[in-house]
Design an enzyme around this catalytic site. Structure first.
Site, short mmCIF file in Angstrom:
data_model
loop_
_atom_site.label_atom_id
_atom_site.label_comp_id
_atom_site.label_asym_id
_atom_site.label_seq_id
_atom_site.Cartn_x
_atom_site.Cartn_y
_atom_site.Cartn_z
N ASP A 1 0.38 -1.40 0.22
CA ASP A 1 0.17 0.23 0.12
C ASP A 1 1.06 1.06 0.15
O ASP A 1 1.54 1.44 1.02
CB ASP A 1 -0.84 -0.07 1.35
CG ASP A 1 -1.86 1.09 1.55
OD1 ASP A 1 -2.49 1.90 0.26
OD2 ASP A 1 -2.01 2.49 2.37
N GLU B 1 1.82 -0.55 -4.61
CA GLU B 1 0.38 0.40 -5.17
C GLU B 1 1.39 2.31 -5.60
O GLU B 1 1.69 2.33 -4.81
CB GLU B 1 -0.51 0.81 -4.41
CG GLU B 1 -1.36 1.62 -4.59
CD GLU B 1 -2.60 2.90 -3.40
OE1 GLU B 1 -3.66 2.53 -3.60
OE2 GLU B 1 -1.52 1.90 -2.04
#
Length: 658
Positions: free
Chosen positions: A311, A347
């Site tokens: 993330d 990401e």
């Protein structure tokens, strides 16, 4: 009770036959107390310090012991110090957490003849799924297992995953997280889980038996692996669940605030925040650097997961102000022996300066491709050009040219944003249930409702929506790169227009198994089966056009003539035809033999009006369509539709690709 000096490594609570070694890192602590919790709380001062590691060995303490820490040290927020010995703190390395209590855990799981699937990345079909939300309402899962690791491993659920043909589940955060105070005050809860406080502990609320989450997680991995399905974890090392300084101190802040978090140089009472969550972990510091690496090794070696989705990955590469390609932590992850063979997915953006980094990662990484998402959404609703669309469906060589199509994780929907059904049913977000005045969530959804906002009984509108869902899914599953499906999209799941359901731990977000779009489900299964059966849709290298005396892909107008330079950039042109050569797939068998495949013709009409197409010479059978078609030399596709044709004379190799 005696406390022996013990060892500074490994960090955390480590059990042996005689007792347990406890070790915790703090550079500012003046004293550290170990609290043994039970019928009577006992406070034991850790007797030894090796560098900045406080440690002690407690004879007679074994697995199942509840414990916490108190850290005595400076409390001067203006200087960045926030020690408070009145607080009970979690162990950053705790393997099991119950509320605000750490539990001593022993690794004694019997994996049997466990063998992970080891699916090649190029052959992967990823399924992003929420552990709780996926099975919370599943009628075939026993009540006590719904919403748990055991529920995800239940035969009825695994059967669904296998019937879809997916090769890996990507779990939304399943490490121990907390529900932020500002949500609890509004009667809401953190649903997505991006608020980690225990980077080694499976989230306790997903366990059927509280306290057994480690064993249950391992059983889930074991069951999925036996079904040929890999497990990828969405990991959140960019920030912690302690949030901003007004949220409760539960772990890192009270142990060594200035070591674990990035503070603002001009105001050390405040956190530097490039994550949008209130804080940023300082992965430059040895404590945090080691915590990340130890956590990854633990989940890979002990919990046996197959990969990680990072993330807000640029936050991990900010050795200075801006993200850096050669950041120390990213290089360590790439070179770590325990992670060789693991899937690493970035990401590639955070919210700090210079934080958009798509296409900048090393060959060890693949990346969530948001430009694929935006381009495909735009094209099917009447925006963009053929040139941009073609580049995305062939693997985005402009971003991943040196790495191959598999570096691109393609998606049309994900947990953050509209579901597929909502993408074709709502023009704007409807996040009122989040109690933020509908100000939260992304405003640029690139969606369309095709005439009515939300639910409707209008058959014409419903027909367009049905075709568009199939068009989007077909594009995703026939594109070069690695497709990622959002769990429930194949069922027709809706969140009633909420595109930011992070705090909706309720039936708005949970999958409703009593409202399944059976026709859509059949079509998704068919599309995944086509992809997995035909290597022409999962190439290792990019299309080249003319190669080896042939053409691996031809781009045509609907009438069969070649596209011109003007066609590629004409925003009014919404139809094209691709001819894919199965003889030039670039894939080989395990023996190294070329994998021969069928030839395919992919007709696409993203315009509103019907469009006539002329099939190339030869014999063709249609294998998938989003609209009714009549086979023949000339085929008419209604507006917003596509059809895929195959040459029946060639059949693909059934050898597993290398």
């Amino acid at each position: 009770m005696n406390v022996w000096p013990g060892s500074a490594y490994p960090l955390g609570a480590t059990v042996d036959e005689g007792g347990t070694n406890f070790a915790i890192a703090s550079s500012v602590a003046e004293r550290v107390e170990l609290l043994l919790l039970g019928e009577a709380e006992r406070a034991l001062t850790l007797p030894s310090r090796t560098g900045d590691i406080w440690h002690g060995y407690v004879p007679g303490v074994g697995a199942g012991q509840h414990y916490a820490y108190r850290v005595f040290g400076p409390h001067d927020p203006w200087a960045g110090d926030r020690c408070d010995p009145s607080l009970r703190l979690l162990d950053p390395y705790a393997r099991t957490i119950l509320g605000d209590i750490s539990v001593v855990e022993k690794d004694d799981f019997d994996w049997g003849d466990h063998t992970p699937p080891k699916t090649p990345l190029a052959d992967s079909v990823i399924y992003e799924v929420h552990v709780k939300g996926f099975t919370r309402l599943h009628p075939e899962v026993p009540t006590e297992l719904r919403g748990t690791y055991g529920g995800l491993a239940h035969p009825s659920v695994i059967s669904h995953l296998q019937s879809l043909g997916i090769t890996a589940v990507e779990l939304l955060p399943a490490m121990q997280f907390r529900h932020e105070t500002f949500l609890l005050r509004k009667g809401l809860r953190n649903h997505w889980g991006y608020a980690t406080v225990g980077f080694f502990a499976p989230h306790e609320e997903y366990a059927a038996v509280r306290g057994e989450q480690v064993t249950e997680f391992k059983r889930m991995v074991q069951a999925l692996h036996r079904a040929g399905i890999e497990v990828i974890l969405d990991v959140v090392f960019n920030h912690s669940g302690e949030g901003h300084s007004l949220e409760p101190t539960t772990v890192f802040r009270g142990i060594d605030n200035a070591a674990y978090y990035r503070l603002r140089p001009e105001d050390r009472a405040r956190y530097l925040d490039v994550t949008g969550t209130g804080n940023t972990l300082d992965v430059r510091h040895p404590f945090v650097f080691q915590l990340v690496m130890d956590s990854l090794r633990y989940w890979r070696n002990v919990m046996r997961v197959d990969g990680f989705r990072f993330d807000l990955a640029p936050a991990l590469s900010r050795d200075r102000e801006l993200p850096e390609a050669n950041a120390a932590l990213m290089r360590a992850i790439e070179q770590e022996p325990a992670l060789q063979g693991a899937k690493l997915i970035a990401e590639p953006w955070d919210v700090g300066p210079g934080g958009y980094r798509l296409g900048t990662y090393s060959p060890r990484w693949s990346e969530w491709n948001d430009q694929y998402r935006d381009t495909v959404r735009d094209f099917w609703r009447g925006h963009g050009t053929l040139a941009t669309f073609a580049r995305r469906i062939t693997g985005s060589d402009d971003h991943f040219g040196a790495r191959g199509p598999a570096a691109s994780i393609n998606f049309v929907t994900a947990h953050d944003g509209f579901t597929l059904r909502d993408l074709v049913s709502y023009e704007t977000k409807h996040n009122e249930a989040n109690l933020e005045g509908n100000r939260d969530g992304h405003g640029d959804n690139r969606s369309s409702n095709y005439g009515v906002e939300g639910d409707t009984g209008d058959e014409a509108i419903l027909a367009v929506r049905a075709r568009q869902q199939r068009n989007l899914l077909a594009t995703l599953l026939l594109s070069q790169g690695v497709p990622m499906l959002l769990a429930g999209d194949e069922l027709g799941r809706t969140q009633r227009g909420n595109n930011n359901a992070y705090c909706q731990d309720n039936e708005l977000s949970w999958v409703h198994w009593d409202a399944v779009d059976e026709a859509l489900l059949r079509d998704v299964r068919a599309l995944v089966a086509i992809r997995r059966a035909h290597p022409v849709f999962r190439r290792a290298t990019f299309f080249q056009g003319e190669v080896d005396g042939g053409v691996d892909v031809a781009w045509l107008r609907p009438d069969g003539s070649g596209l011109t330079d003007g066609d590629w950039h004409d925003p009014e042109r919404r139809a094209l035809m691709l001819v894919l050569s199965g003889a030039l797939t670039d894939r080989v068998t395990l023996r190294g033999d070329p994998m021969r495949d069928a030839n395919f013709v992919w007709m696409i009409n993203a315009g509103i009006e019907a469009q006539a197409f002329r099939l190339p010479a030869g014999e063709w059978e249609h294998v998938f369509t989003s609209c009714a078609v009549t086979p023949g030399a000339e085929v008419t596709l209604e507006g917003r539709s596509m059809v895929l044709w195959r040459s029946p004379s060639n059949s693909p190799s059934r050898e597993r690709s290398a």
